[in-house]
Write a protein that holds these residues in place. Structure first.
Motif, PDB file in Angstrom:
ATOM      1  N   ASP A  69       0.881  -1.166   0.000  1.00  0.00           N
ATOM      2  CA  ASP A  69       0.000   0.000   0.000  1.00  0.00           C
ATOM      3  C   ASP A  69       0.918   1.215   0.000  1.00  0.00           C
ATOM      4  N   ARG A  70       0.778   2.076  -0.997  1.00  0.00           N
ATOM      5  CA  ARG A  70       1.625   3.273  -1.076  1.00  0.00           C
ATOM      6  C   ARG A  70       0.748   4.521  -1.015  1.00  0.00           C
ATOM      7  N   PHE A  71       1.047   5.347  -0.039  1.00  0.00           N
ATOM      8  CA  PHE A  71       0.328   6.599   0.147  1.00  0.00           C
ATOM      9  C   PHE A  71       1.306   7.722  -0.155  1.00  0.00           C
ATOM     10  N   ASP A  72       1.038   8.478  -1.213  1.00  0.00           N
ATOM     11  CA  ASP A  72       1.963   9.512  -1.680  1.00  0.00           C
ATOM     12  C   ASP A  72       1.275  10.872  -1.598  1.00  0.00           C
ATOM     13  N   GLU A  74       2.274  13.479  -4.655  1.00  0.00           N
ATOM     14  CA  GLU A  74       1.509  13.392  -5.901  1.00  0.00           C
ATOM     15  C   GLU A  74       0.009  13.309  -5.661  1.00  0.00           C
ATOM     16  N   GLY A  75      -0.396  13.102  -4.407  1.00  0.00           N
ATOM     17  CA  GLY A  75      -1.815  13.020  -4.072  1.00  0.00           C
ATOM     18  C   GLY A  75      -2.460  11.725  -4.518  1.00  0.00           C
ATOM     19  N   ILE A  76      -1.690  10.621  -4.473  1.00  0.00           N
ATOM     20  CA  ILE A  76      -2.174   9.336  -4.989  1.00  0.00           C
ATOM     21  C   ILE A  76      -1.999   8.245  -3.937  1.00  0.00           C
ATOM     22  N   VAL A  77      -2.974   7.346  -3.888  1.00  0.00           N
ATOM     23  CA  VAL A  77      -2.888   6.132  -3.079  1.00  0.00           C
ATOM     24  C   VAL A  77      -2.866   4.955  -4.044  1.00  0.00           C
ATOM     25  N   CYS A  78      -1.855   4.100  -3.929  1.00  0.00           N
ATOM     26  CA  CYS A  78      -1.742   2.911  -4.778  1.00  0.00           C
ATOM     27  C   CYS A  78      -1.827   1.669  -3.901  1.00  0.00           C
ATOM     28  N   ILE A  79      -2.677   0.744  -4.301  1.00  0.00           N
ATOM     29  CA  ILE A  79      -2.818  -0.523  -3.597  1.00  0.00           C
ATOM     30  C   ILE A  79      -2.528  -1.627  -4.603  1.00  0.00           C
ATOM     31  N   PHE A  80      -1.505  -2.432  -4.306  1.00  0.00           N
ATOM     32  CA  PHE A  80      -1.079  -3.488  -5.219  1.00  0.00           C
ATOM     33  C   PHE A  80      -1.065  -4.821  -4.488  1.00  0.00           C
ATOM     34  N   LYS A 128      -7.641  13.020  -2.416  1.00  0.00           N
ATOM     35  CA  LYS A 128      -8.804  13.877  -2.162  1.00  0.00           C
ATOM     36  C   LYS A 128     -10.121  13.099  -2.229  1.00  0.00           C
ATOM     37  N   ASP A 129     -10.102  11.885  -2.832  1.00  0.00           N
ATOM     38  CA  ASP A 129     -11.305  11.047  -2.887  1.00  0.00           C
ATOM     39  C   ASP A 129     -11.467  10.163  -1.653  1.00  0.00           C
ATOM     40  N   ILE A 130     -10.480  10.166  -0.775  1.00  0.00           N
ATOM     41  CA  ILE A 130     -10.572   9.355   0.440  1.00  0.00           C
ATOM     42  C   ILE A 130     -11.488  10.067   1.424  1.00  0.00           C
ATOM     43  N   GLN A 131     -12.527   9.368   1.812  1.00  0.00           N
ATOM     44  CA  GLN A 131     -13.510   9.943   2.721  1.00  0.00           C
ATOM     45  C   GLN A 131     -13.051   9.814   4.170  1.00  0.00           C
ATOM     46  N   SER A 132     -12.540   8.626   4.544  1.00  0.00           N
ATOM     47  CA  SER A 132     -12.110   8.411   5.924  1.00  0.00           C
ATOM     48  C   SER A 132     -11.334   7.104   6.037  1.00  0.00           C
ATOM     49  N   ILE A 133     -10.759   6.907   7.212  1.00  0.00           N
ATOM     50  CA  ILE A 133     -10.176   5.624   7.603  1.00  0.00           C
ATOM     51  C   ILE A 133     -11.191   5.003   8.553  1.00  0.00           C
ATOM     52  N   ARG A 134     -11.624   3.793   8.248  1.00  0.00           N
ATOM     53  CA  ARG A 134     -12.669   3.156   9.047  1.00  0.00           C
ATOM     54  C   ARG A 134     -12.100   1.962   9.798  1.00  0.00           C
ATOM     55  N   ILE A 135     -12.420   1.888  11.070  1.00  0.00           N
ATOM     56  CA  ILE A 135     -12.015   0.757  11.907  1.00  0.00           C
ATOM     57  C   ILE A 135     -13.260  -0.068  12.194  1.00  0.00           C
ATOM     58  N   GLU A 136     -13.179  -1.360  11.920  1.00  0.00           N
ATOM     59  CA  GLU A 136     -14.285  -2.258  12.243  1.00  0.00           C
ATOM     60  C   GLU A 136     -13.815  -3.200  13.340  1.00  0.00           C
ATOM     61  N   LEU A 137     -14.474  -3.133  14.481  1.00  0.00           N
ATOM     62  CA  LEU A 137     -14.127  -3.973  15.623  1.00  0.00           C
ATOM     63  C   LEU A 137     -15.320  -4.838  15.987  1.00  0.00           C
ATOM     64  N   LYS A 138     -15.126  -6.136  15.973  1.00  0.00           N
ATOM     65  CA  LYS A 138     -16.152  -7.071  16.429  1.00  0.00           C
ATOM     66  C   LYS A 138     -15.495  -7.989  17.442  1.00  0.00           C
ATOM     67  N   GLU A 139     -15.903  -7.861  18.673  1.00  0.00           N
ATOM     68  CA  GLU A 139     -15.354  -8.682  19.745  1.00  0.00           C
ATOM     69  C   GLU A 139     -16.277  -9.867  19.990  1.00  0.00           C
ATOM     70  N   GLY A 140     -15.750 -10.885  20.603  1.00  0.00           N
ATOM     71  CA  GLY A 140     -16.530 -12.072  20.916  1.00  0.00           C
ATOM     72  C   GLY A 140     -15.719 -13.314  20.612  1.00  0.00           C
ATOM     73  N   TYR A 196      -3.764  10.700  10.216  1.00  0.00           N
ATOM     74  CA  TYR A 196      -2.982  11.931  10.353  1.00  0.00           C
ATOM     75  C   TYR A 196      -2.131  12.171   9.104  1.00  0.00           C
ATOM     76  N   PHE A 197      -1.544  11.096   8.578  1.00  0.00           N
ATOM     77  CA  PHE A 197      -0.708  11.218   7.381  1.00  0.00           C
ATOM     78  C   PHE A 197      -1.527  11.672   6.176  1.00  0.00           C
ATOM     79  N   LEU A 198      -2.723  11.091   6.020  1.00  0.00           N
ATOM     80  CA  LEU A 198      -3.580  11.427   4.876  1.00  0.00           C
ATOM     81  C   LEU A 198      -4.469  12.640   5.131  1.00  0.00           C
ATOM     82  N   ARG A 199      -4.529  13.072   6.390  1.00  0.00           N
ATOM     83  CA  ARG A 199      -5.366  14.205   6.801  1.00  0.00           C
ATOM     84  C   ARG A 199      -6.847  13.941   6.513  1.00  0.00           C
TER      85      ARG A 199
END
Length: 184
Positions: A93-96, A99-105, A123-135, A175-178
């Motif tokens: 996963d490269r976050f640049d 250049e304002g680009i995220v590359c996932i390979f 700029k198209d990234i809406q958020s970082i989402r954490i999904e936690l399911k305990e049990g 924080y890195f991607l703001r």
């Protein structure tokens, strides 16, 4: 192994070449070879395995079933060894920010879609989402939420991160991607 500077963050992803996959492929190969050898020895009436005489296992139905399980196990073992040798699921996963680009390979199975490559604008990234399911079946996954594209998992479901490590990783990436963090 990860690499990070002020403007670029590269996170390398391990694929199928994990110790557990090597162990399972090896155990499955040995077990299925044993089953097949017992089936063949019961068919031929010769003692290939010295643990028991071949007369104790009749070919029909026990030897036939043992042969079937042995062949099926060898196919599954071959599948695992191929996935390990091709290192399916590995990549980066490269976050640049420069250049304002995220590359996932990721590497896939051989064929038309062997190389899986996604490129998005930061700029198209809406958020970082954490999904936690305990049990009983704990699930902790970090997603990259893209506008109009949905969520892309950044961590594997079998990656056993503690909630603190997951939160730390999400906070650093956000924080890195703001971008904001969402928790589900």
């Amino acid at each position: 192994m990860n690499w990070r500077s002020e403007r670029i963050w590269v996170e390398f992803i391990t694929g199928s070449r994990k110790i557990s996959n090597f162990c399972w492929a090896f155990i499955l190969f040995l077990g299925s070879s044993g089953f097949l050898l017992v089936g063949i020895s019961s068919y031929l009436g010769k003692n290939f395995i010295s643990l028991f005489p071949p007369q104790q296992i009749l070919f029909f139905p026990q030897g036939l079933v043992m042969s079937f399980y042995g062949i099926a196990g060898l196919f599954i073992s071959a599948y695992l060894w191929c996935a390990i040798s091709w290192n399916v699921g590995s990549g980066y996963d490269r976050f640049d920010r420069k250049e304002g680009i995220v590359c996932i390979f990721r590497w896939g199975f051989p064929g038309k879609n062997r190389r899986i490559f996604f490129r998005y604008l930061i700029k198209d990234i809406q958020s970082i989402r954490i999904e936690l399911k305990e049990g009983i079946y704990t699930r902790r996954v970090l997603y990259l939420e893209i506008r109009g594209q949905g969520a892309i998992p950044l961590t594997r479901t079998d990656e056993n991160l503690t909630p603190r490590e997951m939160e730390q990783k999400a906070a650093e990436l956000a924080y890195f991607l703001r971008v904001p963090i969402e928790v589900f």
